[in-house]
Enzyme design. Structure first.
Site, PDB file in Angstrom:
ATOM      1  N   SER A 154       2.368  -2.367   7.686  1.00 11.24           N
ATOM      2  CA  SER A 154       2.921  -2.662   9.005  1.00 11.24           C
ATOM      3  C   SER A 154       4.150  -1.849   9.359  1.00 11.24           C
ATOM      4  CB  SER A 154       3.232  -4.163   9.142  1.00 11.24           C
ATOM      5  OG  SER A 154       2.061  -4.926   8.978  1.00 11.24           O
ATOM      6  N   ALA A 201      -0.704   2.030   3.739  1.00 13.58           N
ATOM      7  CA  ALA A 201      -1.149   0.641   3.632  1.00 13.58           C
ATOM      8  C   ALA A 201      -1.604   0.095   4.988  1.00 13.58           C
ATOM      9  CB  ALA A 201      -0.035  -0.222   3.053  1.00 13.58           C
ATOM     10  N   HIS A 202      -2.094  -1.155   4.968  1.00  9.84           N
ATOM     11  CA  HIS A 202      -2.681  -1.750   6.163  1.00  9.84           C
ATOM     12  C   HIS A 202      -1.680  -1.860   7.315  1.00  9.84           C
ATOM     13  CE1 HIS A 202      -1.598  -5.526   3.749  1.00  9.84           C
ATOM     14  NE2 HIS A 202      -0.727  -5.497   4.730  1.00  9.84           N
ATOM     15  N   ASN A 203      -2.191  -1.617   8.520  1.00  7.75           N
ATOM     16  CA  ASN A 203      -1.454  -1.734   9.788  1.00  7.75           C
ATOM     17  C   ASN A 203      -0.413  -0.645  10.012  1.00  7.75           C
ATOM     18  OD1 ASN A 203      -2.858  -4.183  10.036  1.00  7.75           O
ATOM     19  ND2 ASN A 203      -1.136  -5.375   9.271  1.00  7.75           N
TER      20      ASN A 203
END
Length: 326
Positions: free
Chosen positions: A267, A247-249
């Site tokens: 994250s 997922a993002h980050n």
């Protein structure tokens, strides 16, 4: 972070930003300009950041930002150089301001600039299959291969000796040398970032990118989301099995091996030399140390220090897990 693929529409006056947020903060003048929005650790003078959880108070205390979107209960954690902007919902407010600076990062529609590779300058330098499309602002290194029906959408740099499989889509990504991205992958699209807002979900702009360092392999059917406010990074010589979601980050260190159907939520930071068994799940905003081994099917819901072996849900030291499950 830098935003190589999304144009910053700023600067904006702080009053303009306050009007966008309906904030009650008033200690500003029209001459105060804000150049950009960034996270706590990368923001600088004349930029705005955000602080929504005590989990990040150490970063908040060190931020160099001039302004910070935050809450009444958190404002006292900020340094004197950073003026708090008090709002009711920090993340919704951040979404609005990020959309103001980077409106092109909100939607993620298909790239209508893409054209057949045999109509581009890459046709003589790349081995490619049928129906391969290339978008704008793309660079391809030497000795690369691209499979059938694959689309390299806008804003992609691919290094030397890379192999991209069939039916794969890549955008907003920097891919180093000697990387293999296998069939049916999606790399660099926006992540699952939105907030419920009355009767309509509010989409969060993703202004980061995906960075895949050298000698990595991404297995079939995997999805790697680009970062929202920072970048998603896969460290060198890391191998992902099939059907993995990053997922993002998320940041994954070097020399790590992740088995099939693992999900890593937004994250989270995964160290180097990590081994993760199939169908394990890593919750968001988790830190997994170096040399960690996570058993298959485990659920990681808290940080794991270096050199640990864990298993189960919630994941615990493997010796304790085996004792508890004799």
């Amino acid at each position: 972070m830098s935003n190589p693929f999304f144009k910053n529409k700023g600067p904006f006056s702080i009053l303009d930003i306050l009007n966008s947020l309906d904030s009650k903060s008033t200690a500003f003048t029209t001459t105060t300009k804000v150049k950009d929005i960034k996270d706590l650790s990368s923001s600088n003078n004349s930029e705005i950041t955000f602080f929504h959880s005590k989990k990040y108070k150490d970063l908040a205390q060190k931020t160099k930002a001039s302004f910070c979107i935050t809450t009444e209960s958190l404002k006292n954690e900020l340094p004197t150089n950073c003026v708090p902007i008090i709002v009711e919902n920090v993340l919704v407010s951040v979404s609005k301001i990020t959309s103001k600076f980077y409106p092109d990062a909100v939607d993620d529609d298909f790239d209508n600039s893409a054209t057949y590779i045999d109509e581009t300058n890459f046709k003589d330098n790349v081995i490619y299959g049928k129906n391969v499309l290339i978008g704008e602002n793309v660079s391809l290194g030497t000795n690369c291969k691209i499979g059938h029906n694959t689309i390299i959408e806008k804003n992609v740099s691919i290094g030397d000796n890379c192999s991209i499989g069939s039916n794969t889509i890549i955008r907003n990504s920097l891919i180093s040398n000697n990387v293999k991205v296998l069939d049916n992958c999606v790399v660099g699209k926006h992540g699952f970032g939105f907030f419920p807002n009355k009767n309509k979900n509010l989409r969060y702009p993703h202004i980061g990118i995906v960075i895949i360092e050298e000698n990595c392999e991404i297995g079939c059917g995997s999805t790697i989301d680009r970062g929202s406010m920072s970048n998603t990074v896969i460290g060198k010589n890391t191998f992902l099995d099939n059907q993995i979601h990053v997922a993002h980050n998320v940041k994954i260190g070097e020399n790590s091996i992740i088995a099939g159907q693992v999900g890593i939520a937004g994250s989270s930071i995964i160290g180097s030399n990590v081994r993760i068994g199939g169908q394990a799940g890593i919750s968001g905003h988790i830190n997994v140390g170096n040399n960690v081994e996570i058993g298959g099917g485990s659920g990681v819901i808290k940080n794991i220090p270096d050199n640990e072996k864990v298993m189960g849900y919630p994941a615990k030291n493997i010796r304790k897990f085996l004792r508890d499950n004799k």
